[in-house]
Design an enzyme around this catalytic site. Structure first.
Site: not given
Ligand SMILES: *Cc1c(COP(=O)(O)O)cnc(C)c1O
Length: 395
Positions: A131, A216, A245
């Site tokens: 993702f 990532d 995040k």
């Protein structure tokens, strides 16, 4: 009519309305409180209303909110310097989100080869279960049909192979490959940990073929696994890392970190952002780093993570029909459920605790990194209560 009828129906929302947060606790309008082991999906890295973050934001709000990147933004330079100091990176580009950090990573990789006179190298190898965000390029990178469906031609140049499969990467690399892009721990894919040796082999393979290695770490980075970045566990040096995040602790911040060599194509005018790296975001990002880089903080994540994962293993032993497996590292943990994970999440919520679903029928547990051992034990007792009720119901 639902309360959110005016909004795009892109989210099926949980029927609780929160109005206040404090540490690991969220308070609902009806006065009830919930133990938050979702943390905004690994965003509230220091919990809710952390006093150091609140004062950093308020102080900056009194001074200056926005400056264009046409000017030097002091907090941005400082956060960039600190990330460079603490990591493999020589260069940082700040964004407002994870997807934007990935867009910058992809552009940086392609531009590197362009700069080398090798513009034909544009393909990015990604992994099943990945993702990387919801922009047109990042849904193509993630390769998940459910996110691509109906959004027109898939952006070109992404090749997907099975996760943690070195031979598959070898077979996929050709003279058009620009980079390999991988999450050291797949979050949304189901807390799938990339084996350390595989990451080292991947690094060697990339070097052999002149391919960049991009990571990532939007979810697994910024202390989540007990190291500042998850790649450190394997000892590799990446070329590019996307983060977001946790670095904002709840304020929108993302960044693309790169070596000077990998970033050499990203010269004046090649990329930009209006809001990325703004003074408010940078004040909070610096405040997050103040706490995470404090002596002993990452060890705390390791220690609490150990207590928590041992407790989870005991729950899995006691209720093997409900919890099949424990996965993850530090405070990025997952329970693979033996019944549909949605049912487990509902049972957990009935115990006034929040967690997040993930692929492979997993429940993600991503508490604030600041949780105490007592709070981790509180989480365990609520999870155990949920498992017991589900197990009794199944008999
Ligand atoms: C959340 C996430 C993203 C996307 O971040 P946004 O801020 O939602 O754009 C990308 N990669 C990973 C691994 C993520 O967990």
């Amino acid at each position: 009519m639902s309360q959110t009828a005016s909004l795009f129906d892109t989210y099926k929302r949980i029927p609780v309305r929160f109005e206040k947060g404090d540490g690991v606790w969220l308070y609902a309008e009806d006065g009830s409180k919930y133990l938050d082991f979702a943390a905004g999906i690994a965003v509230n890295s220091l919990g809710h209303s952390h006093p150091h973050l609140v004062s950093a934001l308020k102080d900056q709000a009194d001074k200056l909110w926005h400056l264009s990147n046409l000017y030097d933004i002091p907090g941005q330079t400082r956060l960039g310097d600190r990330l460079v100091e603490a990591t493999f990176a020589d260069k940082v580009f700040f964004t407002n989100s994870g997807a934007e950090a990935l867009e910058c990573s992809i552009k940086t990789a392609r531009r590197y080869h362009y700069e080398n006179g090798d513009a034909g190298r544009y393909k990015i190898i990604t992994f099943e279960g990945a993702f990387h965000g919801r922009t047109l390029a990042t849904i193509a990178a993630g390769g998940q049909e459910k996110y691509l469906e109906g959004f027109g031609p898939k952006a070109e140049g992404f090749v997907q192979v099975p996760f943690a499969d070195l031979e598959a990467v070898k077979a996929a690399i050709d003279d058009e490959t620009a980079a390999v892009l991988v999450e050291p721990i797949q979050g949304e894919g189901g807390i799938r940990v990339a084996p350390e040796q595989w990451l080292r082999d991947l690094r060697a393979l990339c070097d052999e073929h002149g391919v960049l290695l991009a990571l990532d770490e939007v979810q697994c980075g910024v202390g989540r696994t007990g190291k500042l970045f998850a790649y450190e566990w394997s000892g590799i040096t990446p070329d590019i890392v996307a983060i977001a995040k946790g670095i904002g602790g709840g304020f929108p911040v993302g960044a693309c970190l790169a070596t000077a060599e990998a970033a050499k194509g990203m010269v004046a005018g090649t990329h930009g952002t209006t809001f990325g790296g703004n003074p408010l975001a940078m004040a909070v990002g610096n405040a997050v780093l103040d706490v995470i880089l404090e002596e002993g903080f990452l060890q705390h994540v390791v220690d609490v993570g150990l207590v928590f994962s041992q407790g989870l293993a005991a729950i899995a032993d006691e209720f093997p029909d409900i919890v099949e497996e424990i996965r993850g590292r530090g405070l990025m943990l997952g329970l693979k459920a033996g019944i549909p994970n949605g049912e487990v999440l509902t049972a957990i919520r009935d115990e006034h605790m929040l967690a997040v679903p993930a692929g492979e029928n997993v429940i993600r547990l991503l508490p604030p990194l600041t949780i105490t051992v007592e709070e981790a034990r509180e989480g365990l007792s609520r999870l155990e209560a949920a498992a017991r009720k589900l197990s009794t119901a199944a008999d």
